[in-house]
Design an enzyme around this catalytic site. Structure first.
Site, PDB file in Angstrom:
ATOM      1  CB  CYS A  33      28.334  41.014  55.730  1.00 15.17           C
ATOM      2  SG  CYS A  33      28.818  42.594  55.000  1.00 15.17           S
ATOM      3  CB  CYS A  44      45.553  52.325  41.300  1.00  9.33           C
ATOM      4  SG  CYS A  44      45.699  52.727  43.039  1.00  9.33           S
ATOM      5  CB  CYS A  81      50.106  53.416  42.610  1.00 12.86           C
ATOM      6  SG  CYS A  81      49.096  52.014  42.103  1.00 12.86           S
ATOM      7  CB  CYS A 118      45.733  48.556  42.844  1.00 12.36           C
ATOM      8  SG  CYS A 118      47.025  49.296  43.822  1.00 12.36           S
ATOM      9  CG  HIS A 172      39.372  54.902  49.492  1.00 13.60           C
ATOM     10  ND1 HIS A 172      39.375  56.250  49.244  1.00 13.60           N
ATOM     11  CD2 HIS A 172      38.066  54.517  49.452  1.00 13.60           C
ATOM     12  CE1 HIS A 172      38.140  56.670  49.052  1.00 13.60           C
ATOM     13  NE2 HIS A 172      37.310  55.633  49.176  1.00 13.60           N
ATOM     14  CG  HIS A 223      34.127  55.511  51.811  1.00 13.70           C
ATOM     15  ND1 HIS A 223      34.509  56.378  50.805  1.00 13.70           N
ATOM     16  CD2 HIS A 223      33.355  56.251  52.661  1.00 13.70           C
ATOM     17  CE1 HIS A 223      34.016  57.578  51.052  1.00 13.70           C
ATOM     18  NE2 HIS A 223      33.310  57.532  52.178  1.00 13.70           N
ATOM     19  CB  CYS A 264      32.390  43.565  53.568  1.00 16.86           C
ATOM     20  SG  CYS A 264      32.179  44.368  55.169  1.00 16.86           S
ATOM     21  CB  CYS A 297      33.782  -8.228  16.658  1.00 17.83           C
ATOM     22  SG  CYS A 297      34.112  -9.092  15.124  1.00 17.83           S
ATOM     23  CG  HIS A 350      37.964 -10.817  16.400  1.00 19.80           C
ATOM     24  ND1 HIS A 350      36.616 -10.749  16.692  1.00 19.80           N
ATOM     25  CD2 HIS A 350      38.607 -10.477  17.544  1.00 19.80           C
ATOM     26  CE1 HIS A 350      36.467 -10.368  17.946  1.00 19.80           C
ATOM     27  NE2 HIS A 350      37.659 -10.188  18.494  1.00 19.80           N
TER      28      HIS A 350
HETATM   29 ZN   LIG Z   1      47.468  51.441  43.617  1.00 26.16          ZN
HETATM   30 ZN   LIG Z   2      30.666  43.192  56.284  1.00 31.97          ZN
HETATM   31 ZN   LIG Z   3      35.287  55.866  48.988  1.00 30.28          ZN
END
Ligand SMILES: [Zn+2]
Ligand SMILES: [Zn+2]
Ligand SMILES: [Zn+2]
Ligand SMILES: [Zn+2]
Ligand SMILES: [Zn+2]
Ligand SMILES: [Zn+2]
Lengths: 103, 515
Positions: free
Chosen positions: B6, B46, B49, B67, B76, B82, B95, B171, B469
């Site tokens: 992208c 994470c 948390c 997470c 975040h 970001h 993304c 057979c 057979h």
């Molecule tokens: Zn978390």
């Molecule tokens: Zn993107």
């Molecule tokens: Zn960052």
């Protein structure tokens, strides 16, 4: 109440320790690869792949996100995992844990 | 969903290159060394948390792990602007501006370069061939474009079923061909085009190549019966004792066919293939098991052990000694061998196997030189399975050829659709008195499925030893059975199969081990 709270904390700690062991030793990767192989062998992967394809074709590639797909196939995916695969994985994890002295 | 990255990822790559991705991938996803794994184990939580969750993502702009489940990585991305992060489980990039994962060729190549370094790859210690999805080569893409027709195989499709014309008493061959073409792992080998011909210039003489063509015929979708004259001709020229238009023994044909196939494979490990212990050809990988023979000296209890490779297990029918020596006390309420010694007839595959693996007293007329006492002594001999084959083929010896008479034993011998071989393994053998636990029904069913087998083909013989057979039952998918009677194929039920007078029973392992 306090007991329950305490147990919850203990469980979480235990989970963290086990997870750490699995990652550290590389066992987690091995288990993942084993699971992947079993799911390929039993046709699980093909089934889910076909299901995903159907969803993508229905909605059009541009209108599907990975999150959509995950949300839609997760219940089906979980239900389709054969019992003997779950059992084998559980057995391996048990064996692994029994070999860890310091847990 | 975008397959071509992208604008946000392109802008990121233009500004910072691919190094941020490479670094995160090598430290937290590929993890080649024990050190790296230790760091990963400690740091993969994470940052919000503190949970070690399944779908942890790493920010590509700064050092932050968040997470996905509790949307901490989303928060975040939004607060810090970001917008790109890496999934630490799969190494894919998400993304947050496009709100989806994006696929980028450069990044995929980097990820692949990590998994292809075998020395760095943890998984390869365990699995020779870690799973990777098929990616068509240029040639294959061209072929796919040229042949746009596709066939979808689902649980109901009958692709793979094809009758075989009887070329005059053939057979015995047709039923073996049906069993082999429906051996799952053999089918996978041939349909994946894995045979590299070892007879360059004369591949027309190669039975393995002919098997490959046969699989193409079977799975082509054509329903008219196939005429296997080329195969018959090749087996005749390579196993002369089978040539001629008389009725032959299906078991003999199977062993001859496996032998010719094995010879034409010539192995690929550079070892002489006269020693099947070392041969790694597809036939030996699938059919070879190890039969252990323990001979115990009655004088000094010295045990001498040999292990022989086998392609099939031939089991005696008809009256004989009971499965266990008479001095062993039958457990109370055990399944019991009520037949008196010498007059005992096995009526199930399990009983046949018990008899096959019983300790046998070699009498005074069959003394064997003991390696320890250095003289000829009476001894006890016991056979067990040291190594189980991927496909176990049981041969019920219904045809008796003795001097002066030929006889067929038509006794019904029951066999299960799921078989556990654990009790017949060498590891179940007790050093002094044969098996420590003699009644199989009393044995705890092993927790693991390691020694468990599923039935997938049964060859039947009807009639007498002179006029008879061969027909064959084969399994398609997981539980659909069909009866193959030369050119005719009809639907069958598992009950019919289990009630049939089995001659050759084919089982495959439920779980494959990887070395
Ligand atoms: Zn978390
Ligand atoms: Zn993107
Ligand atoms: Zn960052
Ligand atoms: Zn060939
Ligand atoms: Zn071989
Ligand atoms: Zn001795």
């Amino acid at each position: 109440m306090a007991d329950l709270q305490e147990r919850k904390i203990k469980d979480a700690q235990m989970r963290a320790t086990i997870n750490q062991k699995l990652v550290e030793t590389g066992e987690r990767e091995r288990l993942k690869e084993l699971l992947r192989t079993r799911l390929v062998e039993c046709g699980w992967r093909d089934q889910l792949k076909a299901h995903c394809k159907d969803i993508v074709q229905q909605k059009g590639l541009e209108h599907v996100t990975v999150d959509d797909l995950v949300a839609e196939i997760t219940p089906k995916g979980r239900a389709l995992v054969p019992d003997n695969v779950k059992k084998e994985l559980l057995q391996r994890i048990r064996t692994f844990l029994s070999q860890q002295s310091n847990i | 969903m975008s397959v071509h990255g992208c604008q946000h990822l392109s802008a990121f790559k233009a500004a910072k290159g691919t190094d941020p991705f490479r670094i995160i991938y090598s430290y937290f996803i590929a993890c080649p060394s024990a050190d790296a794994r230790r760091i990963k184990a400690k740091s993969c939580v994470c940052h919000t948390c503190r949970q070690p969750t399944l779908r942890l993502h790493a920010c590509m702009y700064c050092i932050y792990f968040g997470c996905y489940g509790a949307k901490h990585i989303h928060e975040h991305a939004k607060s810090k602007k970001h917008n790109l992060a890496i999934d630490l489980t799969y190494g894919t990039v998400i993304c947050f501006s496009c709100e989806d994962y994006v696929y980028d060729k450069d990044l995929e190549d980097i990820a692949r370069s990590f998994s292809q370094k075998p020395s760095l790859n943890l998984v390869s210690e365990y699995l020779k061939d870690p799973f990777s999805s098929w990616e068509p080569s240029e040639d294959e893409l061209q072929l796919l474009k040229k042949n746009p027709k596709r066939r979808k195989v689902d649980a109901k499709s009958t692709v793979g079923l094809r009758g075989l014309i009887n070329l005059g008493n053939t057979c015995f061959m047709n039923c073996i061909v049906q069993a082999l073409t429906h051996t799952p792992i053999l089918r996978d080998f041939f349909l994946a085009d894995r045979h590299t011909c070892q007879m360059p210039g004369e591949s027309k003489q190669c039975l393995v190549c002919e098997m490959a063509r046969l699989f193409q015929e079977f799975y082509s979708g054509i329903c008219t019966p196939h005429i296997p004259y080329k195969l018959l001709h090749l087996v005749w020229t390579n196993a002369r004792h089978l040539a001629g238009y008389e009725q032959q023994d299906a078991h003999e044909f199977l062993i001859a066919a496996l032998d010719v196939l094995h010879r034409h494979c010539k192995g690929t490990n550079g070892m002489s293939c006269s020693n099947p212990h070392l041969c790694n050809c597809i036939i030996d990988q699938i059919f070879t098991g190890g039969l252990q023979s323990d001979v115990t000296c009655k004088q000094c209890n010295n045990v001498s052990t040999t292990i022989d490779p086998i392609w099939d297990i031939s089991l005696d029918l008809g009256p004989g000694p009971p499965a266990f020596s008479s001095h062993s006390t039958p457990s109370p309420g055990g399944t019991g061998f009520t037949n008196s010694p010498g007059n005992y007839e096995p009526t199930s595959l399990l009983e046949c196997l018990k008899r096959f693996t019983r300790p046998e007293h070699l009498g005074s007329s069959a003394k064997i030189k003991c390696g320890k006492c250095h003289c000829y002594q009476e001894s006890t001999k016991q056979l067990t399975m040291k190594k189980l084959p991927v496909v176990a083929c049981f041969h019920l010896k219904r045809f008796e050829h003795s001097t002066g008479y030929h006889k067929k034993i038509s006794t019904f011998v029951s066999f299960p659709d799921e078989l556990d071989m654990t009790p017949f393994m060498s590891s179940s053998r007790n050093d002094n008195n044969g098996f420590s636990n003699q009644i199989i029904q009393d044995m705890p069913t092993s927790l693991s499925c390691d020694n468990k087998y599923s039935l997938f083909a049964v060859v039947n013989h009807c009639g007498t030893i002179e006029v008879g057979h061969y027909t064959c039952y084969i399994r398609l998918h997981k539980d659909q059975w069909f009866k193959c009677d030369d050119h005719m194929i009809t639907k069958a039920t598992i009950t019919e199969v289990l009630n049939s007078e089995g001659y050759l029973l084919f089982y495959h392992k439920q779980i494959l081990e990887y070395e």
